[in-house]
Enzyme design. Structure first.
Site, PDB file in Angstrom:
ATOM      1  N   ASP A  31     -10.673  -5.252  -6.181  1.00 52.10           N
ATOM      2  CA  ASP A  31     -10.829  -4.503  -7.128  1.00 52.10           C
ATOM      3  C   ASP A  31     -11.442  -5.487  -8.369  1.00 52.10           C
ATOM      4  O   ASP A  31     -10.535  -6.502  -8.330  1.00 52.10           O
ATOM      5  CB  ASP A  31      -9.673  -3.641  -7.377  1.00 52.10           C
TER       6      ASP A  31
ATOM      7  N   HIS B 160      -7.846  -2.799   1.435  1.00 51.19           N
ATOM      8  CA  HIS B 160      -7.442  -4.010   1.047  1.00 51.19           C
ATOM      9  C   HIS B 160      -6.499  -4.411   2.073  1.00 51.19           C
ATOM     10  O   HIS B 160      -6.355  -5.752   2.012  1.00 51.19           O
ATOM     11  CB  HIS B 160      -6.652  -3.307  -0.137  1.00 51.19           C
TER      12      HIS B 160
ATOM     13  N   SER C 229      -6.175   1.574   4.233  1.00 51.24           N
ATOM     14  CA  SER C 229      -7.053   0.789   3.162  1.00 51.24           C
ATOM     15  C   SER C 229      -7.422  -0.426   3.506  1.00 51.24           C
ATOM     16  O   SER C 229      -7.300  -1.202   4.241  1.00 51.24           O
ATOM     17  CB  SER C 229      -5.621   0.230   2.315  1.00 51.24           C
TER      18      SER C 229
ATOM     19  N   GLN D  52       0.822  -1.233  -0.017  1.00 49.04           N
ATOM     20  CA  GLN D  52      -0.151   0.114   0.005  1.00 49.04           C
ATOM     21  C   GLN D  52       0.991   1.323  -0.023  1.00 49.04           C
ATOM     22  O   GLN D  52       0.599   1.969  -0.719  1.00 49.04           O
ATOM     23  CB  GLN D  52      -1.148   0.069   1.074  1.00 49.04           C
TER      24      GLN D  52
ATOM     25  N   HIS E 131     -14.249  -1.104  -7.073  1.00 49.02           N
ATOM     26  CA  HIS E 131     -13.975  -1.456  -5.723  1.00 49.02           C
ATOM     27  C   HIS E 131     -15.037  -2.366  -4.984  1.00 49.02           C
ATOM     28  O   HIS E 131     -16.239  -1.132  -4.591  1.00 49.02           O
ATOM     29  CB  HIS E 131     -13.262  -0.260  -4.883  1.00 49.02           C
TER      30      HIS E 131
ATOM     31  N   ALA F  71      -5.264   5.054  -0.628  1.00 48.75           N
ATOM     32  CA  ALA F  71      -5.200   5.151   0.603  1.00 48.75           C
ATOM     33  C   ALA F  71      -3.893   5.182   1.132  1.00 48.75           C
ATOM     34  O   ALA F  71      -2.784   4.531   0.542  1.00 48.75           O
ATOM     35  CB  ALA F  71      -5.941   4.067   1.315  1.00 48.75           C
TER      36      ALA F  71
ATOM     37  N   GLU G 120     -14.922   4.845  -7.535  1.00 52.23           N
ATOM     38  CA  GLU G 120     -14.444   3.763  -7.849  1.00 52.23           C
ATOM     39  C   GLU G 120     -15.286   2.730  -8.066  1.00 52.23           C
ATOM     40  O   GLU G 120     -15.492   1.651  -7.248  1.00 52.23           O
ATOM     41  CB  GLU G 120     -13.194   3.464  -6.599  1.00 52.23           C
TER      42      GLU G 120
END
Ligand SMILES: [Zn+2]
Length: 326
Positions: free
Chosen positions: A250, A243, A241, A215, A298, A236, A295
């Site tokens: 994504d 993620h 994040s 990240q 996402h 982020a 987004e």
């Protein structure tokens, strides 16, 4: 005999009277409004409202005081509202999400954003939007729960790694990269992609769990390539994040310039992802709330029940949490 009947009559009448008086007294006792009741989820007691005069002196009208009496507890009035008069107090107080301790913040946010409804002002301030992104950060402790939130106000502990990451099957990706996701989200992801396929929609994973260092590189690359402003909007900062939580994917492409929003794949996801427990996390028009650009690729796993509720509510996850916090 007649005499007995008279005495019997008198005795019955007396009994009735005593019973009547008892009922009357009981009624008085129980209609007394001293018991504590919970109103609007606050610890409002229906004790006598003791700050009426103070509120009158501050300049509140009788009607306003009625609203304050109904919505705000004596304790909150005493602690937060006796210093000065707040112009829009009664308008904010009618919001179910109102917290007396934040009245200064509501008033101040309202002076800069008076196009929003009073209810939204309260929700936005409770989200933290009156403070700049990344300025007042809380480290979360519920990172193992599927409803954990990370955003520009809430971050993961440093070097957090989920302990149940699972590799995503080759069938659901187009590169050799070893994408992983928390176990709880993997089967639902497969089900979603399989269901899409049956509808003639081709979906595949292009990003899933990311380590803190991945990240960090992504954020720095984005900053070097497209500038800080773009990086802040689409990437982020490390620790912030979804993620990194291991609960976000994504799909197909993660690039604002490729216009995934015009695709039939996005239309399908928008209509169906919640059925599998995923929500579109950074929708169009809500950028000022989420802190991220639109987004459409996402998706965040929340489980079917919560994802469905967020979908029905039609709000961002930030707003949903304020509206439904216990
Ligand atoms: Zn993403």
């Amino acid at each position: 005999m007649k005499k007995y009947l008279i005495w019997f009559g008198i005795a019955m009448l007396s009994l009735l009277m005593i019973f009547g008086i008892y009922i009357y007294i009981d009624h008085i006792i129980h209609t007394d409004d001293s018991p504590t009741i919970v109103k609007d989820g606050k610890d409002k007691t229906k004790e006598e409202y003791i700050y009426k005069e103070d509120l009158l002196l501050l300049g509140y009208s009788v009607d306003e005081i009625k609203i304050i009496e109904n919505k705000i507890s004596n304790t909150d009035v005493k602690n937060y509202l006796l210093e000065k008069k707040y112009d829009n107090l009664t308008k904010f107080a009618t919001s179910p999400y109102f917290k007396a301790e934040n009245i200064e913040r509501y008033e101040s946010y309202y002076t800069k954003n008076n196009e929003y409804s009073f209810d939204n002002i309260v929700i936005y301030v409770e989200i933290g939007l009156d403070k700049e992104f990344y300025t007042d950060i809380t480290e979360i402790t519920n990172h193992d729960e599927i409803d954990a939130i990370v955003n520009k106000y809430y971050k993961l502990p440093s070097n957090f790694t989920p302990n149940d990451l699972v590799s995503i099957d080759a069938k659901y990706k187009k590169s050799n990269y070893d994408y992983t996701l928390r176990q709880v989200a993997v089967e639902p992801l497969y089900s979603m992609i399989d269901a899409a396929k049956k509808d003639g929609i081709d979906l595949w994973v292009v990003s899933a769990y990311r380590t803190e260092s991945t990240q960090t590189s992504l954020f720095n690359n984005s900053k070097n390539k497209d500038g800080l402003e773009h990086a802040l909007l689409y990437s982020a900062k490390p620790g912030h994040s979804e993620h990194q939580l291991g609960l976000a994917v994504d799909l197909n492409l993660a690039n604002s310039k490729a216009h995934f929003e015009d695709s039939k794949e996005y239309a399908w996801l928008k209509a169906n992802s919640y059925k599998f427990g995923f929500i579109e996390r950074y929708p169009k028009g809500k950028e000022f709330i989420t802190g991220y650009g639109f987004e459409p690729w996402h998706y965040r796993y929340l489980g079917v029940e919560l994802a469905t509720n967020v979908y029905i509510d039609g709000s961002t996850y930030e707003e949903y949490l304020i509206k439904h916090s216990k």
